[in-house]
Enzyme design. Structure first.
Site, PDB file in Angstrom:
ATOM      1  N   GLU A 129     -20.217 -15.381  25.412  1.00 14.65           N
ATOM      2  CA  GLU A 129     -18.860 -15.018  25.823  1.00 14.65           C
ATOM      3  C   GLU A 129     -18.359 -15.740  27.071  1.00 14.65           C
ATOM      4  O   GLU A 129     -18.016 -15.099  28.072  1.00 14.65           O
ATOM      5  CB  GLU A 129     -18.759 -13.514  26.054  1.00 14.65           C
ATOM      6  CG  GLU A 129     -19.046 -12.698  24.823  1.00 14.65           C
ATOM      7  CD  GLU A 129     -18.619 -11.245  24.968  1.00 14.65           C
ATOM      8  OE1 GLU A 129     -18.258 -10.837  26.076  1.00 14.65           O
ATOM      9  OE2 GLU A 129     -18.646 -10.525  23.963  1.00 14.65           O
ATOM     10  N   GLU A 187     -22.584  -9.348  18.335  1.00 17.82           N
ATOM     11  CA  GLU A 187     -22.385  -8.039  18.988  1.00 17.82           C
ATOM     12  C   GLU A 187     -21.281  -7.290  18.270  1.00 17.82           C
ATOM     13  O   GLU A 187     -20.271  -7.883  17.880  1.00 17.82           O
ATOM     14  CB  GLU A 187     -21.948  -8.182  20.458  1.00 17.82           C
ATOM     15  CG  GLU A 187     -23.046  -8.523  21.419  1.00 17.82           C
ATOM     16  CD  GLU A 187     -22.579  -8.627  22.865  1.00 17.82           C
ATOM     17  OE1 GLU A 187     -21.637  -7.907  23.260  1.00 17.82           O
ATOM     18  OE2 GLU A 187     -23.167  -9.449  23.586  1.00 17.82           O
TER      19      GLU A 187
HETATM   20  C1  BG6 Z   1     -19.775  -7.893  25.784  1.00 18.50           C
HETATM   21  C2  BG6 Z   1     -20.968  -8.374  26.566  1.00 18.50           C
HETATM   22  O1  BG6 Z   1     -18.657  -8.428  26.381  1.00 18.50           O
HETATM   23  O2  BG6 Z   1     -19.469  -6.560  25.760  1.00 18.50           O
HETATM   24  C3  BG6 Z   1     -21.979  -7.287  26.862  1.00 18.50           C
HETATM   25  O3  BG6 Z   1     -21.577  -9.463  25.956  1.00 18.50           O
HETATM   26  C4  BG6 Z   1     -21.255  -6.023  27.262  1.00 18.50           C
HETATM   27  O4  BG6 Z   1     -22.866  -7.752  27.832  1.00 18.50           O
HETATM   28  C5  BG6 Z   1     -20.413  -5.562  26.080  1.00 18.50           C
HETATM   29  O5  BG6 Z   1     -22.077  -4.991  27.691  1.00 18.50           O
HETATM   30  C6  BG6 Z   1     -19.662  -4.267  26.339  1.00 18.50           C
HETATM   31  O6  BG6 Z   1     -18.909  -4.363  27.497  1.00 18.50           O
HETATM   32  P1  BG6 Z   1     -18.513  -3.092  28.321  1.00 18.50           P
HETATM   33  O7  BG6 Z   1     -17.625  -3.588  29.413  1.00 18.50           O
HETATM   34  O8  BG6 Z   1     -17.809  -2.186  27.398  1.00 18.50           O
HETATM   35  O9  BG6 Z   1     -19.784  -2.503  28.828  1.00 18.50           O
END
Ligand code: BG6
Length: 475
Positions: free
Chosen positions: A165, A377
């Site tokens: 990202e 993810e």
């Molecule tokens: C992604 C990242 O942007 O989202 C992760 O790769 C991150 O590291 C995940 O934890 C969720 O983000 P957040 O801000 O909701 O904890």
């Protein structure tokens, strides 16, 4: 019609080093930019930091055993650069190599495929202090770090991701200031950093392929596809502009070896074009022929409308409050809106599995039907109800189930999607939201020695894996 995920489709889960490992001062680890940034008052929720996180460093055997019991096929994790090179470059820390050897071997003992991210945001502080990603030396140091990882772990790791990202760590680092180095509206630094990151990615891909380790290497993009709020032409233009600056500026160099002309023109007009050497473009082009896949980190789409003519405004508020604010991005050309009547998470992120497929179709138009994809993810950040015996995280089950059904649908339509990684395996430290925003299948009790407990979703995902997703539509 019932359908299982194809045999070569990996069902996995992910984490990142800073968010789980803790042990920030152990066994020779160096200081990262997040170790420093999280200490600045008010930067993270309740000033949380990764000093302990969920102490994966000491619990990795227990956690990987939990993955194995769940039947997890692949574990995506990142390597902390500062464990391998405490100062970013120079001296290698043998203890760091030993730790990741142990993690990789533990996964392999259970038949879990290690899927390794090289850069998930924790930059050595020594490099940050020398200009971070705005300095080409950081990119050179990254390539060295990547080569060391290939040489030490490449006999067993066959799936690599260069960057996680870039769209977020660079935007938050140089435009909103919410991540290190905490610059606000440093547009010059921002575009320079993007270019250096691309250089680092391309050189690492080439270095990997030269080694003939017969694995694959790709790039994970934070994919929030922008769709126009409605059919109005100016909003369609705004959505295209947003996709240019949030997706194509990241994926075109990786997939095509060049920047979009539109982006170049627009940066030239604003005197923001960084120096782009001919030899860099040659390198990008060579790497684009070698790169194996794109990883998509998909949480939500954006609805955007035209904001041209409005003054350039930047919302400096942290992501934690994103649900309550309208965000004007760095160039004031578009704004993200939250239309009523749609489904949102507690953090105001739109829930839309169908937009993942719609987004992939847009990418197929640009990069070809057969681009190889992993969903690296996807998951639901929620505040779980942890009362009672079992943690009933039904909304998470529902969220992941609907997205997995969409992925199946995509495969049925001919999309070349090779795996899905739920974010996250275990409740971990959110960069800005502390421990309040949970994503995991496993709960960690911070008041009881970091005791791990399986949530309802843990058992549910175990069943999904055992049945290869065949019953998803009926659950
Ligand atoms: C992604 C990242 O942007 O989202 C992760 O790769 C991150 O590291 C995940 O934890 C969720 O983000 P957040 O801000 O909701 O904890």
């Amino acid at each position: 019609m019932r359908m299982k995920f194809p045999n070569d489709f990996l069902i996995g889960a992910a984490t990142a080093a800073y968010q789980v490992e803790g042990a920030v001062k152990e066994d020779g680890k160096g200081v990262s930019n997040w170790d420093v940034f999280s200490r600045i008052e008010g930067k993270t929720l309740n000033n949380t930091n990764g000093d302990i996180a969920v102490d994966f460093y000491h619990h990795y055997r227990e956690d990987i055993a939990l993955m194995a019991e769940m039947g997890l096929e692949s574990y995506r994790f990142s390597i902390a650069w500062t464990r391998i090179y405490p100062d970013g470059t120079g001296r290698v820390n043998q203890k760091g190599i030993e730790f990741y050897n142990a993690v990789i071997d533990e996964c392999l003992n259970y038949g879990i495929v290690p899927f390794v991210t090289l850069y998930h945001w924790d930059l050595p502080q020594a490099l940050e202090e020398n200009g971070g990603w705005t300095n080409r030396n950081t990119a050179e140091a990254f390539v060295k770090f990547a080569e060391t990882c290939f040489d030490c772990f490449g006999d067993r790791v066959k799936h690599w991701i260069t960057f996680n990202e870039s769209v977020y760590f660079l935007r938050f680092g140089y435009i909103t200031g919410a991540h290190p180095p905490g610059h606000r509206n440093d547009q010059e630094g921002f575009f320079k950093a993007i270019h250096n990151m691309h250089y680092a990615h391309a050189a690492a891909v080439i270095a990997y392929k030269k080694r003939r380790q017969y694995g694959e290497i790709g790039f994970s993009h934070g994919f929030a596809p922008n769709f126009p709020l409605n059919d109005c032409e100016s909003n369609q233009g705004a959505a295209l502009h947003a996709n240019m600056f949030e997706t194509y500026i990241y994926l075109d160099p990786v997939m095509k070896g060049s920047y979009p002309e539109y982006v170049l023109d627009s940066l030239r007009d604003r005197s923001l074009l960084p120096e782009i050497k001919e030899e860099d473009l040659k390198l990008f082009s060579e790497a684009s022929r070698l790169v194996d896949f794109i990883g998509l980190n998909y949480y939500h789409p954006n609805a955007v409308r035209n904001a041209k003519g409005s003054e350039i405004q930047i919302d400096y508020s942290r992501e934690a409050s994103a649900g309550k604010t309208r965000q004007f991005y760095f160039d004031g050309m578009y704004e993200i809106v939250k239309p009523e009547g749609r489904e949102y998470t507690k953090w105001g992120w739109e829930v839309s599995p169908e937009s993942l497929l719609e987004g992939i179709r847009i990418l197929q138009d640009r990069y070809g039907d057969q681009i190889k994809l992993y969903i690296t993810e996807n998951g639901l950040g929620d505040v779980d109800d942890v009362q009672g015996e079992r943690i009933q995280d039904t909304p998470r089950i529902d969220f992941i189930r609907r997205h997995l059904i969409a992925v199946k649908q995509g495969i049925r339509e001919g999309m070349n999607i090779k795996g899905y990684f739920a974010w996250s395996f275990i409740d971990l430290l959110s960069w800005l939201n502390g421990f309040e925003k949970q994503y995991g299948f496993v709960y960690v009790d911070h008041n009881d020695n970091l005791k791990r407990s399986k949530k309802q979703s843990y058992y549910w995902y175990q069943h999904v894996i055992a049945t290869r997703g065949e019953q998803l539509e009926e659950e």
